[in-house]
Design a protein around this motif. Structure first.
Motif, PDB file in Angstrom:
ATOM      1  N   ASP A 254     105.224  30.775 109.437  1.00 59.44           N
ATOM      2  CA  ASP A 254     104.350  29.879 109.850  1.00 59.44           C
ATOM      3  C   ASP A 254     102.936  30.647 110.543  1.00 59.44           C
ATOM      4  OD1 ASP A 254     105.637  27.393 109.394  1.00 59.44           O
ATOM      5  OD2 ASP A 254     106.385  27.248 111.210  1.00 59.44           O
ATOM      6  N   VAL A 255     103.287  31.635 111.184  1.00 61.73           N
ATOM      7  CA  VAL A 255     101.983  32.418 111.729  1.00 61.73           C
ATOM      8  C   VAL A 255     101.335  33.162 110.494  1.00 61.73           C
ATOM      9  CG1 VAL A 255     101.530  34.524 113.174  1.00 61.73           C
ATOM     10  CG2 VAL A 255     103.086  32.759 113.970  1.00 61.73           C
ATOM     11  N   LEU A 256     102.315  33.660 109.628  1.00 58.39           N
ATOM     12  CA  LEU A 256     101.405  34.221 108.389  1.00 58.39           C
ATOM     13  C   LEU A 256     100.583  33.260 107.669  1.00 58.39           C
ATOM     14  CD1 LEU A 256     104.577  36.365 107.479  1.00 58.39           C
ATOM     15  CD2 LEU A 256     102.233  37.421 108.443  1.00 58.39           C
ATOM     16  N   CYS A 257     101.348  32.244 107.554  1.00 58.02           N
ATOM     17  CA  CYS A 257     100.667  31.049 106.394  1.00 58.02           C
ATOM     18  C   CYS A 257      99.464  30.677 107.254  1.00 58.02           C
ATOM     19  CB  CYS A 257     101.708  29.928 106.312  1.00 58.02           C
ATOM     20  SG  CYS A 257     102.892  30.266 105.310  1.00 58.02           S
ATOM     21  N   GLY A 258      99.044  30.795 108.327  1.00 64.35           N
ATOM     22  CA  GLY A 258      97.982  30.332 109.176  1.00 64.35           C
ATOM     23  C   GLY A 258      96.929  31.383 109.163  1.00 64.35           C
ATOM     24  N   GLY A 259      97.231  32.543 108.721  1.00 64.68           N
ATOM     25  CA  GLY A 259      96.249  33.540 108.425  1.00 64.68           C
ATOM     26  C   GLY A 259      95.664  33.602 106.949  1.00 64.68           C
ATOM     27  N   GLY A 260      94.794  34.758 106.839  1.00 63.36           N
ATOM     28  CA  GLY A 260      94.150  35.062 105.687  1.00 63.36           C
ATOM     29  C   GLY A 260      94.183  36.585 105.412  1.00 63.36           C
ATOM     30  N   ILE A 261      94.520  37.422 106.009  1.00 59.55           N
ATOM     31  CA  ILE A 261      94.600  38.812 105.826  1.00 59.55           C
ATOM     32  C   ILE A 261      95.598  39.537 106.646  1.00 59.55           C
ATOM     33  CG2 ILE A 261      93.323  41.026 105.230  1.00 59.55           C
ATOM     34  CD1 ILE A 261      90.813  39.583 105.309  1.00 59.55           C
ATOM     35  N   TYR A 262      96.500  40.529 106.261  1.00 61.30           N
ATOM     36  CA  TYR A 262      97.518  40.997 107.024  1.00 61.30           C
ATOM     37  C   TYR A 262      97.006  42.612 107.206  1.00 61.30           C
ATOM     38  CZ  TYR A 262     101.768  42.574 109.041  1.00 61.30           C
ATOM     39  OH  TYR A 262     102.720  43.110 109.908  1.00 61.30           O
ATOM     40  N   VAL A 263      96.719  42.876 108.325  1.00 60.21           N
ATOM     41  CA  VAL A 263      96.443  44.206 108.746  1.00 60.21           C
ATOM     42  C   VAL A 263      97.306  44.947 109.602  1.00 60.21           C
ATOM     43  CG1 VAL A 263      93.752  43.436 108.728  1.00 60.21           C
ATOM     44  CG2 VAL A 263      94.841  43.089 110.633  1.00 60.21           C
ATOM     45  N   TRP A 264      97.681  46.322 109.239  1.00 66.09           N
ATOM     46  CA  TRP A 264      98.541  47.154 109.980  1.00 66.09           C
ATOM     47  C   TRP A 264      98.436  48.337 109.311  1.00 66.09           C
ATOM     48  CZ3 TRP A 264     100.337  47.466 114.376  1.00 66.09           C
ATOM     49  CH2 TRP A 264     101.156  48.285 114.749  1.00 66.09           C
ATOM     50  N   PRO A 265      98.135  49.171 110.027  1.00 61.91           N
ATOM     51  CA  PRO A 265      97.846  50.770 109.438  1.00 61.91           C
ATOM     52  C   PRO A 265      99.308  51.317 108.833  1.00 61.91           C
ATOM     53  CG  PRO A 265      96.423  50.578 111.518  1.00 61.91           C
ATOM     54  CD  PRO A 265      97.638  49.258 111.505  1.00 61.91           C
ATOM     55  N   GLY A 266     100.458  51.340 109.634  1.00 65.31           N
ATOM     56  CA  GLY A 266     101.770  51.587 109.183  1.00 65.31           C
ATOM     57  C   GLY A 266     102.070  53.071 109.119  1.00 65.31           C
ATOM     58  N   PHE A 267     101.416  53.647 110.594  1.00 68.67           N
ATOM     59  CA  PHE A 267     102.015  55.100 110.722  1.00 68.67           C
ATOM     60  C   PHE A 267     103.623  55.043 110.570  1.00 68.67           C
ATOM     61  CE2 PHE A 267      97.915  55.535 112.455  1.00 68.67           C
ATOM     62  CZ  PHE A 267      97.371  56.702 111.910  1.00 68.67           C
ATOM     63  N   LEU A 276     106.064  42.841 103.087  1.00 69.20           N
ATOM     64  CA  LEU A 276     106.526  42.070 102.220  1.00 69.20           C
ATOM     65  C   LEU A 276     106.566  40.540 102.447  1.00 69.20           C
ATOM     66  CD1 LEU A 276     109.774  44.094 101.581  1.00 69.20           C
ATOM     67  CD2 LEU A 276     108.154  44.036  99.852  1.00 69.20           C
ATOM     68  N   GLU A 277     106.778  40.095 103.873  1.00 71.83           N
ATOM     69  CA  GLU A 277     106.701  38.822 104.204  1.00 71.83           C
ATOM     70  C   GLU A 277     105.255  38.248 104.099  1.00 71.83           C
ATOM     71  OE1 GLU A 277     110.390  38.127 107.264  1.00 71.83           O
ATOM     72  OE2 GLU A 277     108.522  38.684 107.966  1.00 71.83           O
ATOM     73  N   ALA A 278     104.339  39.093 104.497  1.00 77.17           N
ATOM     74  CA  ALA A 278     102.793  38.801 104.476  1.00 77.17           C
ATOM     75  C   ALA A 278     102.283  38.538 103.268  1.00 77.17           C
ATOM     76  CB  ALA A 278     101.934  39.897 105.178  1.00 77.17           C
ATOM     77  N   GLN A 279     102.981  39.060 102.114  1.00 75.21           N
ATOM     78  CA  GLN A 279     102.245  38.989 100.603  1.00 75.21           C
ATOM     79  C   GLN A 279     103.049  37.728 100.289  1.00 75.21           C
ATOM     80  OE1 GLN A 279     101.653  42.994  98.531  1.00 75.21           O
ATOM     81  NE2 GLN A 279     103.451  43.350  99.999  1.00 75.21           N
ATOM     82  N   ALA A 280     104.381  37.680 100.510  1.00 78.60           N
ATOM     83  CA  ALA A 280     104.974  36.358 100.170  1.00 78.60           C
ATOM     84  C   ALA A 280     104.223  34.992 100.652  1.00 78.60           C
ATOM     85  CB  ALA A 280     106.274  36.231 100.556  1.00 78.60           C
ATOM     86  N   ALA A 281     103.561  35.003 101.859  1.00 82.02           N
ATOM     87  CA  ALA A 281     102.937  33.939 102.331  1.00 82.02           C
ATOM     88  C   ALA A 281     101.402  33.968 101.835  1.00 82.02           C
ATOM     89  CB  ALA A 281     102.928  34.003 103.802  1.00 82.02           C
ATOM     90  N   GLY A 282     100.983  34.729 100.906  1.00 81.62           N
ATOM     91  CA  GLY A 282      99.902  34.806 100.189  1.00 81.62           C
ATOM     92  C   GLY A 282      98.667  35.481 101.052  1.00 81.62           C
ATOM     93  N   LEU A 283      98.992  36.449 101.631  1.00 81.91           N
ATOM     94  CA  LEU A 283      97.924  37.384 102.490  1.00 81.91           C
ATOM     95  C   LEU A 283      97.863  38.781 101.838  1.00 81.91           C
ATOM     96  CD1 LEU A 283      98.954  35.226 104.647  1.00 81.91           C
ATOM     97  CD2 LEU A 283      98.227  37.101 106.486  1.00 81.91           C
ATOM     98  N   PRO A 284      96.588  38.963 101.349  1.00 85.15           N
ATOM     99  CA  PRO A 284      96.552  40.441 100.946  1.00 85.15           C
ATOM    100  C   PRO A 284      96.554  41.185 102.145  1.00 85.15           C
ATOM    101  CG  PRO A 284      94.296  39.080 101.046  1.00 85.15           C
ATOM    102  CD  PRO A 284      95.623  38.177 101.294  1.00 85.15           C
ATOM    103  N   VAL A 285      96.946  42.551 102.036  1.00 87.03           N
ATOM    104  CA  VAL A 285      97.135  43.422 102.820  1.00 87.03           C
ATOM    105  C   VAL A 285      96.178  44.643 103.039  1.00 87.03           C
ATOM    106  CG1 VAL A 285      98.910  45.276 103.459  1.00 87.03           C
ATOM    107  CG2 VAL A 285      99.944  43.050 102.939  1.00 87.03           C
ATOM    108  N   VAL A 286      95.824  45.064 104.204  1.00 87.23           N
ATOM    109  CA  VAL A 286      95.130  46.224 104.553  1.00 87.23           C
ATOM    110  C   VAL A 286      95.989  47.308 105.327  1.00 87.23           C
ATOM    111  CG1 VAL A 286      93.090  47.467 105.453  1.00 87.23           C
ATOM    112  CG2 VAL A 286      92.839  45.169 104.326  1.00 87.23           C
ATOM    113  N   GLY A 303      96.138  44.264  97.881  1.00 90.60           N
ATOM    114  CA  GLY A 303      95.748  44.628  99.026  1.00 90.60           C
ATOM    115  C   GLY A 303      95.078  45.807  98.951  1.00 90.60           C
ATOM    116  N   PHE A 304      94.694  46.671 100.118  1.00 92.27           N
ATOM    117  CA  PHE A 304      94.066  48.043 100.044  1.00 92.27           C
ATOM    118  C   PHE A 304      94.857  49.063 100.850  1.00 92.27           C
ATOM    119  CE2 PHE A 304      90.321  45.264  99.235  1.00 92.27           C
ATOM    120  CZ  PHE A 304      90.040  45.605  97.809  1.00 92.27           C
ATOM    121  N   LEU A 305      94.996  50.220 100.194  1.00 92.96           N
ATOM    122  CA  LEU A 305      95.612  51.297 101.076  1.00 92.96           C
ATOM    123  C   LEU A 305      94.618  52.302 101.262  1.00 92.96           C
ATOM    124  CD1 LEU A 305      98.990  51.313  98.918  1.00 92.96           C
ATOM    125  CD2 LEU A 305      98.517  50.138 101.158  1.00 92.96           C
TER     126      LEU A 305
END
Length: 362
Positions: A254-267, A276-286, A303-305
């Motif tokens: 529900d939180v993911l579906c309420g957003g527009g872009i997933y942002v997490w550097p991922g060290f 995976l979950e963010a993209q399933a909810a239709g969020l492009p990733v940075v 998304g962008f890497l």
């Protein structure tokens, strides 16, 4: 098949939510989806936080007692057809399965086993040697990323290897509400020292660069480094950031579906279930082009890497998706298609069936 499933790092029934626990649960679902009968062999946690030999000796004694219990159980009720160990690595080697599998002539299989030469010092060298022996014994080692496969290949030439792309149960994402706020950024991550804090620090720095843009952000996560994490964002307007804390995994979509872009550097991300979950909810990733992240995010498509450690590039990628609605919409659709069609439970179950068929036939 009747499969004895074991996760030495964290049982699928562990009380603390994490990506590791989630993947363990999802693997069990995929195996059951393929028609197998899965039994949790043990809930004994064989995790060493620090390289302390006294603690390791205590774990080995617990493992021997658990192996004795399983021996009695299998003598009485019959042995399983397969031992399936999820995520053995230097801090959590499987001290139960290899010996039992050998004694009862049961095929031994690992999933997401990992090995890193830079850990070969002191006690960690000893625990890594145990992982290597288990990998060599295994009828099959299922690798989720090319990075893990390369690590096992570097460790030994005697490992039987197969690939299974990281996946999630997409059923909760099949029905999606309309996008609530396309300029709302979302991140889901625990707050603990090390790579997590470093990722939060970089994220805060990047947001500071794009403060002139109309974004807000929802942060899901908690942990021992909460105060340190929040301090990194102290220079940003407080009304722009919503701190949701730890929430039940079932509430994350529900939180993911309420957003527009997933942002997490991922060290340090092995791959990142949250991506995976963010993209399933239709969020492009940075995210950064780092560790196992490229295994789950397609650069320029879903998304962008950005280059590791490059705050300016990370901020620029977020800015681009905020400013270009058409591009964001296209990426969002491709991200959703990618996960629902290529990284679903059904796709993973079919691949697991293909891999395990070779084990049962050997």
């Amino acid at each position: 098949m009747r499969i004895a499933f074991y996760a030495p790092l964290k049982s699928p029934n562990h009380s603390v939510a994490s990506g590791d626990r989630q993947m363990a649960r999802t693997l069990v679902k995929a195996l059951e989806h393929g028609g197998h009968r899965v039994e949790l062999a043990s809930e004994l946690r064989l995790y060493l936080r620090e390289p302390d030999r006294k603690s390791f000796d205590a774990l080995k004694m617990e493992a021997r007692e658990e192996a004795a219990r399983l021996t009695r159980l299998w003598d009485r009720d019959g042995k399983p057809d397969l031992w399936f160990c999820y995520h053995p690595y230097y801090k959590a080697p499987d001290l139960i399965g290899p010996e039992l599998a050998s004694t009862f002539a049961v095929p031994y299989v690992t999933a997401e086993a990992s090995y890193s030469r830079r850990r070969n010092a002191g006690l960690w060298a000893d625990t890594q040697a145990l992982v290597v022996r288990a990998v060599e014994q295994a009828a099959l080692n299922i690798c989720f990323t090319q990075r893990d496969r390369q690590g096992l290949e570097d460790a030994t030439s005697e490992a039987a290897l197969g690939m299974l792309s990281p996946f999630i149960d997409t059923s909760v994402f099949r029905e999606m509400p309309a996008r609530v706020c396309p300029t709302r950024l979302v991140t889901v991550a625990m707050m603990r020292p090390g790579d997590k804090v470093e990722s939060y620090r970089m994220l805060a720095q990047a947001l500071g660069v794009i403060g002139h843009l109309p974004w807000t952000m929802s942060v899901v996560g908690d942990g021992p480094a909460r105060d340190e994490v929040k301090a990194q964002f102290a220079g940003l307007p407080a009304d722009r950031i919503e701190w949701l804390g730890a929430i039940e995994p079932a509430a994350v979509p529900d939180v993911l579906c309420g957003g527009g872009i997933y942002v997490w550097p991922g060290f340090g991300e092995a791959y990142g279930v949250a991506y995976l979950e963010a993209q399933a909810a239709g969020l492009p990733v940075v995210a950064q082009d780092i560790a196992g992240v490229p295994e789950v995010v397609r650069d320029g498509q879903t998304g962008f890497l950005t280059p590791p450690g490059d705050v300016a590039a990370f901020a620029s990628a977020i800015e681009r998706l905020l400013a270009r609605n058409d591009e964001r919409t296209i990426m969002a659709a491709e991200a959703r298609r990618f996960i629902l069609e290529e990284r679903s439970l059904g796709v993973a179950a079919a691949r697991l069936a293909e891999l395990l068929a070779k084990v049962s036939a050997s």
